[in-house]
Design a protein around this motif. Structure first.
Motif, PDB file in Angstrom:
ATOM      1  N   UNK A 153       0.911  -1.261   0.030  1.00  0.00           N
ATOM      2  CA  UNK A 153       0.228  -0.081  -0.126  1.00  0.00           C
ATOM      3  C   UNK A 153       0.963   1.455  -0.319  1.00  0.00           C
ATOM      4  N   UNK A 154       2.233   1.211   0.268  1.00  0.00           N
ATOM      5  CA  UNK A 154       3.026   2.471   0.356  1.00  0.00           C
ATOM      6  C   UNK A 154       3.947   2.417  -0.864  1.00  0.00           C
ATOM      7  N   UNK A 155       4.184   1.322  -1.612  1.00  0.00           N
ATOM      8  CA  UNK A 155       5.325   1.550  -2.650  1.00  0.00           C
ATOM      9  C   UNK A 155       4.691   0.818  -3.917  1.00  0.00           C
ATOM     10  N   UNK A 156       4.740   1.549  -5.147  1.00  0.00           N
ATOM     11  CA  UNK A 156       4.378   1.024  -6.161  1.00  0.00           C
ATOM     12  C   UNK A 156       5.208  -0.280  -6.485  1.00  0.00           C
ATOM     13  N   UNK A 157       4.499  -1.234  -6.976  1.00  0.00           N
ATOM     14  CA  UNK A 157       5.195  -2.553  -7.366  1.00  0.00           C
ATOM     15  C   UNK A 157       4.782  -3.150  -8.785  1.00  0.00           C
ATOM     16  N   UNK A 158       5.446  -3.957  -9.514  1.00  0.00           N
ATOM     17  CA  UNK A 158       5.098  -4.569 -10.525  1.00  0.00           C
ATOM     18  C   UNK A 158       5.857  -5.963 -10.702  1.00  0.00           C
ATOM     19  N   UNK A 159       5.447  -6.805 -11.596  1.00  0.00           N
ATOM     20  CA  UNK A 159       6.240  -7.882 -12.099  1.00  0.00           C
ATOM     21  C   UNK A 159       6.995  -7.620 -13.237  1.00  0.00           C
ATOM     22  N   UNK A 160       8.477  -7.918 -12.836  1.00  0.00           N
ATOM     23  CA  UNK A 160       9.537  -7.419 -13.792  1.00  0.00           C
ATOM     24  C   UNK A 160       9.339  -8.202 -15.092  1.00  0.00           C
ATOM     25  N   UNK A 161       9.620  -7.628 -16.245  1.00  0.00           N
ATOM     26  CA  UNK A 161       9.390  -8.186 -17.506  1.00  0.00           C
ATOM     27  C   UNK A 161      10.375  -9.393 -17.525  1.00  0.00           C
ATOM     28  N   UNK A 162      10.009 -10.209 -18.335  1.00  0.00           N
ATOM     29  CA  UNK A 162      10.678 -11.490 -18.438  1.00  0.00           C
ATOM     30  C   UNK A 162      10.595 -12.627 -17.339  1.00  0.00           C
ATOM     31  N   UNK A 163       9.672 -11.980 -16.253  1.00  0.00           N
ATOM     32  CA  UNK A 163       9.356 -13.178 -15.243  1.00  0.00           C
ATOM     33  C   UNK A 163       8.340 -14.195 -15.318  1.00  0.00           C
ATOM     34  N   UNK A 164       8.505 -15.288 -14.884  1.00  0.00           N
ATOM     35  CA  UNK A 164       7.884 -16.580 -15.216  1.00  0.00           C
ATOM     36  C   UNK A 164       6.633 -16.676 -14.206  1.00  0.00           C
ATOM     37  N   UNK A 165       5.348 -16.163 -14.598  1.00  0.00           N
ATOM     38  CA  UNK A 165       4.430 -15.821 -13.811  1.00  0.00           C
ATOM     39  C   UNK A 165       3.595 -17.161 -13.190  1.00  0.00           C
ATOM     40  N   UNK A 166       4.039 -18.293 -13.556  1.00  0.00           N
ATOM     41  CA  UNK A 166       3.554 -19.450 -13.111  1.00  0.00           C
ATOM     42  C   UNK A 166       4.006 -19.746 -11.687  1.00  0.00           C
ATOM     43  N   UNK A 167       4.945 -18.862 -11.256  1.00  0.00           N
ATOM     44  CA  UNK A 167       5.573 -19.005  -9.928  1.00  0.00           C
ATOM     45  C   UNK A 167       4.414 -18.637  -8.827  1.00  0.00           C
ATOM     46  N   UNK A 168       4.161 -19.318  -7.752  1.00  0.00           N
ATOM     47  CA  UNK A 168       3.050 -18.901  -6.758  1.00  0.00           C
ATOM     48  C   UNK A 168       3.712 -17.994  -5.560  1.00  0.00           C
ATOM     49  N   UNK A 169       2.771 -16.852  -5.601  1.00  0.00           N
ATOM     50  CA  UNK A 169       3.205 -15.902  -4.757  1.00  0.00           C
ATOM     51  C   UNK A 169       2.249 -15.793  -3.808  1.00  0.00           C
ATOM     52  N   UNK A 170       2.937 -15.398  -2.538  1.00  0.00           N
ATOM     53  CA  UNK A 170       2.016 -15.506  -1.070  1.00  0.00           C
ATOM     54  C   UNK A 170       2.148 -13.943  -0.654  1.00  0.00           C
ATOM     55  N   UNK A 171       1.193 -13.355  -0.589  1.00  0.00           N
ATOM     56  CA  UNK A 171       1.126 -11.983  -0.035  1.00  0.00           C
ATOM     57  C   UNK A 171       0.266 -11.965   1.290  1.00  0.00           C
ATOM     58  N   UNK A 172       1.020 -11.468   2.530  1.00  0.00           N
ATOM     59  CA  UNK A 172       0.577 -11.551   3.724  1.00  0.00           C
ATOM     60  C   UNK A 172       0.161 -10.112   4.129  1.00  0.00           C
TER      61      UNK A 172
END
Length: 237
Positions: A190-209
């Protein structure tokens, strides 16, 4: 009481900031390959953080006006910015500004490219802003508390918020990369802009707590298209 776990897979996340509806309790992030042990070159993943400006916790200058960055949302490529009584399209930058006529806070909506015109000014000292109601600003702090409804959140005048500031400058390191699998990162979406970097494999599982216990039951929680025809609430540039 308000801890949330968001599991993400397959999302090519555009640059944005998250909604904040709680206290300033730190958020965390961790990711892992879809198949355990798959750490080859083709499985690279990186979440890119932008450390300026800080949203909801800093004051910047835009055309000489003190503003509090509140939300950023990138639009799809080729979609032009539009924000009027007929609705909105494209990405936008949302900030709080002081309105002399209203003698209080109002929203300022800008196209995303204006992010490059912001100048560092001050940092809010130990507080974060959550929204606007009738010219006053919803404010929270670092203390753990559970808000069950918006009338439990403190409302401050613009001058009171501005009195809780410290000098602030751009960080030496403007970009930070979270690219190590299984590592627990601490950052506030909520404080920092963030994005998936180009070339990333988006099949990875991401956990946001993160913490979120108030739902958007009032107009202060997120932009409503119906605000746009009222210039005492929203200023669009």
């Amino acid at each position: 009481d308000c801890m949330r776990l968001n599991v993400v897979k397959g999302a090519n996340t555009l640059k944005h900031t998250d909604t904040m509806r709680c206290t300033m309790i730190p958020n965390h992030f961790i990711f892992a390959p879809y198949k355990h042990g798959d750490l080859g070159k083709d499985s690279m993943f990186c979440l890119k953080l932008h450390k300026f400006p800080l949203f909801k916790t800093s004051v910047v200058k835009y055309n000489g006006r003190p503003c509090i960055p509140f939300h950023y949302e990138d639009g799809q490529k080729g979609v032009k910015f539009k924000f009027d009584i007929n609705g909105r399209q494209g990405g936008f930058l949302q900030m709080m500004v002081y309105c002399e006529i209203k003698n209080g806070a109002k929203w300022l909506i800008l196209p995303t490219e204006k992010i490059n015109e912001l100048e560092p000014f001050e940092k809010l000292n130990g507080i974060a802003v959550l929204g606007i109601k009738q010219g006053k600003i919803y404010v929270t702090d670092k203390k753990y508390k559970v808000y069950e409804k918006w009338d439990q959140v403190e409302l401050w005048k613009w001058d009171d918020v501005m009195s809780k500031t410290l000098p602030h400058s751009k960080p030496k390191r403007m970009i930070y990369y979270m690219d190590v699998p299984y590592k627990l990162y601490r950052f506030n979406g909520w404080e920092m802009m963030h994005e998936v970097e180009k070339g990333s494999d988006i099949s990875h599982i991401r956990l946001h707590i993160f913490c979120r216990n108030i739902r958007p039951t009032e107009a202060c929680a997120r932009i409503q298209d119906k605000w746009i025809n009222d210039t005492s609430i929203v200023e669009v540039e």
